[in-house]
Design a protein around this motif. Structure first.
Motif, mmCIF file in Angstrom:
data_model
loop_
_atom_site.group_PDB
_atom_site.id
_atom_site.type_symbol
_atom_site.label_atom_id
_atom_site.label_comp_id
_atom_site.label_asym_id
_atom_site.label_seq_id
_atom_site.Cartn_x
_atom_site.Cartn_y
_atom_site.Cartn_z
ATOM 1 N N ARG A 274 0.832 -1.213 0.000
ATOM 2 C CA ARG A 274 0.000 0.000 0.000
ATOM 3 C C ARG A 274 0.865 1.262 0.000
ATOM 4 O O ARG A 274 0.486 2.292 -0.574
ATOM 5 C CB ARG A 274 -0.957 -0.026 1.203
ATOM 6 N N LEU A 275 2.034 1.182 0.612
ATOM 7 C CA LEU A 275 2.951 2.333 0.541
ATOM 8 C C LEU A 275 3.391 2.546 -0.910
ATOM 9 O O LEU A 275 3.527 3.682 -1.365
ATOM 10 C CB LEU A 275 4.163 2.101 1.457
ATOM 11 N N GLY A 276 3.615 1.452 -1.625
ATOM 12 C CA GLY A 276 3.944 1.582 -3.048
ATOM 13 C C GLY A 276 2.815 2.252 -3.805
ATOM 14 O O GLY A 276 3.035 3.165 -4.616
ATOM 15 N N SER A 277 1.578 1.820 -3.517
ATOM 16 C CA SER A 277 0.408 2.437 -4.166
ATOM 17 C C SER A 277 0.331 3.929 -3.872
ATOM 18 O O SER A 277 -0.100 4.719 -4.713
ATOM 19 C CB SER A 277 -0.884 1.819 -3.635
ATOM 20 N N SER A 278 0.717 4.287 -2.667
ATOM 21 C CA SER A 278 0.541 5.685 -2.245
ATOM 22 C C SER A 278 1.318 6.657 -3.128
ATOM 23 O O SER A 278 0.953 7.817 -3.231
ATOM 24 C CB SER A 278 0.948 5.859 -0.765
ATOM 25 N N VAL A 279 2.374 6.169 -3.764
ATOM 26 C CA VAL A 279 3.160 7.058 -4.637
ATOM 27 C C VAL A 279 2.964 6.704 -6.107
ATOM 28 O O VAL A 279 3.769 7.063 -6.962
ATOM 29 C CB VAL A 279 4.662 7.032 -4.256
ATOM 30 N N GLY A 280 1.903 5.972 -6.398
ATOM 31 C CA GLY A 280 1.527 5.758 -7.801
ATOM 32 C C GLY A 280 2.081 4.509 -8.448
ATOM 33 O O GLY A 280 1.893 4.307 -9.657
#
Ligand SMILES: Cc1cc2nc3c(=O)[nH]c(=O)nc-3n(C[C@H](O)[C@H](O)[C@H](O)COP(=O)(O)OP(=O)(O)OC[C@H]3O[C@@H](n4cnc5c(N)ncnc54)[C@H](O)[C@@H]3O)c2cc1C
Length: 498
Positions: A274-280
């Motif tokens: 989800r941290l990866g998702s947070s930056v696109g």
């Protein structure tokens, strides 16, 4: 900087939160196999490395695992045990077995496999130069090598010369073998000067919006009631999978739900993803689980037939256990039965993962007891027996080694239905990355400053049908190393970040 449960994507923090923060070249999130290898390579390349681990100890799920590393191309164990292999044959096999083969990664992995084997041993252990010839889930002893995939299964055996590639660490048993590797990684990291902080969970990524595309330039962390930030030249996300996050499982891989035993450690909560998702960053293969209820050993049971609730066969019974299990999941109601005659049912030594329902004097009786359509198993079995007697299986191409007519009653039925057999599993999907571990957006562009490796990234392990035991530890360590090296080179200004 709060915990983000469920499917919540954490907030991205602005670079201003880094005012006065400590600075490192490379910050690695998570001390499993992927993070440990990334941190070690970055530190050995001269980077100032900080490894943040949420748990009180190193190891994560990696330390729980059995210890198969999928390696090949002519490793010293393959050579010592007389198993010829080349990077090219390994490449052909992995391409054939992958759902969406990423050729550059498979090429790098196969060409680099022998070197990687040496790198792992140089941590301070040796894979035993010995071979386990049985068809099993994992070698019970310390034998260094066995088949752990579908290499000898049709159609793969026609696409690449089969070779065993499941290298096991020299620890008996089927769990916790990799702890020795994790302990050695910890020692080597200390020697290399990498700093490790435990009980420190990364909660958010920090992005500098003044840079082109918004580079990741740091992390925020929490340790009990304390919070803080670290400025980083690059961040390597290696925080594990999401099998322990019920909400993410329900959203992406519902098959891993309540009817199944989840394989993982507490912090396989998908936060890294989800941290990866947070930056696109894009997520790949999130709907693909590894699920298995091995129906062997004893391997003689593979001479039987697997039927669904229509009484039809659907997969070659000699497939690798996660391939078979994934096919079971796709049958109506995720229901299947293994039927073996009295000549081939070694009941005494049978594992408890797949329970026996009963044995029946006639196939008609078996059909009635299992509520299978009248005559369905009789028809399937008659066809199978006729061909098996000639060493043939025109329908599923099971190898002659496992073909034997099942014509002597009584017939035993084993229960492979989801919810009855003890299926266990973990997640395979994660952050899209390139061959150097750089996180990528849906358009393929790189999220500058962010890398990912291991179970929170998507690399070679893409689905249960193609999975080979050892792929997760193998790719986590191999691509973790590549990510660490690349991140260190960027931090040193030796290569461009994107
Ligand atoms: C019983 C079992 C047997 C297995 N056997 C094999 C095998 O033989 N071969 C194989 O290839 N695979 C095997 N697997 C799968 C394999 O172990 C995992 O896929 C692999 O270990 C994942 O490694 P990793 O480094 O990505 O994650 P992990 O080893 O789980 O490491 C991730 C680390 O990140 C930490 N973390 C999480 N969130 C944060 C955060 N926010 N901040 C800081 N730290 C965080 C975690 O605490 C953890 O220590 C097995 C799995 C199990 C459960």
């Amino acid at each position: 900087m709060s915990e983000t449960p469920g499917t919540t994507v954490p907030d991205v923090l602005p670079a201003s939160v880094l005012d006065g923060a400590e600075t490192y070249d490379v910050v690695v999130v998570g001390f499993g196999i992927a993070g440990g290898c990334a941190a070690l390579e970055a530190a050995r390349a001269g980077a100032r490395v900080l490894l943040l681990e949420k748990a009180a100890v190193h190891g994560g799920t990696s330390a729980m695992s059995g210890g198969h590393f999928y390696l090949g191309g002519g490793t010293p164990v393959q050579q010592a045990t007389g198993h010829e292999d080349t990077p090219e044959e390994m490449y052909k096999y992995l391409v054939a077995a992958s759902k969406e083969p990423e050729h550059d990664k498979i090429r790098a992995y196969c060409d680099g496999s022998v070197e990687h084997f040496g790198w792992l041993e140089a941590l301070g252990f040796e894979f035993e130069r010995s071979y386990y010839p049985e068809k099993a889930v994992i070698q019970p002893g310390t034998q260094g090598l066995m088949f752990t995939g579908n290499e000898k299964v049709w159609p793969y055996k026609e696409q690449a010369v089969p070779a065993p590639r499941g290298h096991k660490v020299p620890v008996p048993g089927d769990t916790e073998g990799t702890r020795i590797v994790m302990d050695l990684l910890k020692e080597r990291l200390a020697e290399a000067g990498a700093e490790v902080r435990y009980e420190t969970g990364v909660t958010n990524l920090v992005v500098d919006d003044s840079t082109d595309g918004g580079a990741v330039v740091g992390v925020a962390w929490r340790s009990f009631e304390r919070t803080g930030t670290v400025r980083a030249g690059a961040v390597v996300m290696a925080a594990g999978g999401f099998v322990m996050n019920a909400d993410m499982v329900a959203e992406h891989t519902p098959a891993l739900g309540s009817k199944l035993f989840t394989l993982g450690s507490t912090y396989d909560d998908g936060l890294g993803i989800r941290l990866g998702s947070s930056v696109g960053a894009e997520l790949k293969h999130m709907d693909e689980p590894f699920i298995t209820a091995p129906m062997y050993p004893p391997s003689v049971l593979l001479t039987g037939i697997l039927v669904n609730n229509r009484g039809e066969r659907f997969v070659a019974e000699d497939s690798y256990h996660s391939r078979t299990s994934q096919h079971v999941m796709e049958q109506p109601g995720s229901e299947a039965y293994l039927i073996v005659d009295s000549e081939h049912g070694e009941l005494a030594s049978y594992s408890m993962l797949v329970p026996i329902i009963d044995a029946y004097d006639t196939i008609e009786e078996l059909e009635t007891a299992l509520s299978l359509p009248a005559g369905s198993v009789a028809t399937t079995l008659a066809r199978y027996n006729e061909h098996a007697a000639r060493g043939e299986d025109p329908d599923f191409h099971k190898s002659p080694e496992w073909l034997a007519p099942q014509d002597t009653g009584p017939w035993a039925a084993f229960d492979l239905r989801l919810g009855k057999a003890l299926y266990a599993g973990f997640t395979l999907g994660g952050i899209r990355v390139d061959v150097d571990g750089r996180a990528q957006r849906p358009d393929g562009s790189v999220v500058t400053g962010l890398y990912a490796a291991g179970a929170c990234a998507s690399n070679l392990a893409q689905d249960g049908k193609g999975y080979c035991s050892g792929t997760q530890l193998g790719e986590g360590s191999f691509f973790g190393r590549r990510a660490g090296r690349h991140a260190a080179a960027v931090a040193a200004g030796a290569v461009a970040p994107a």
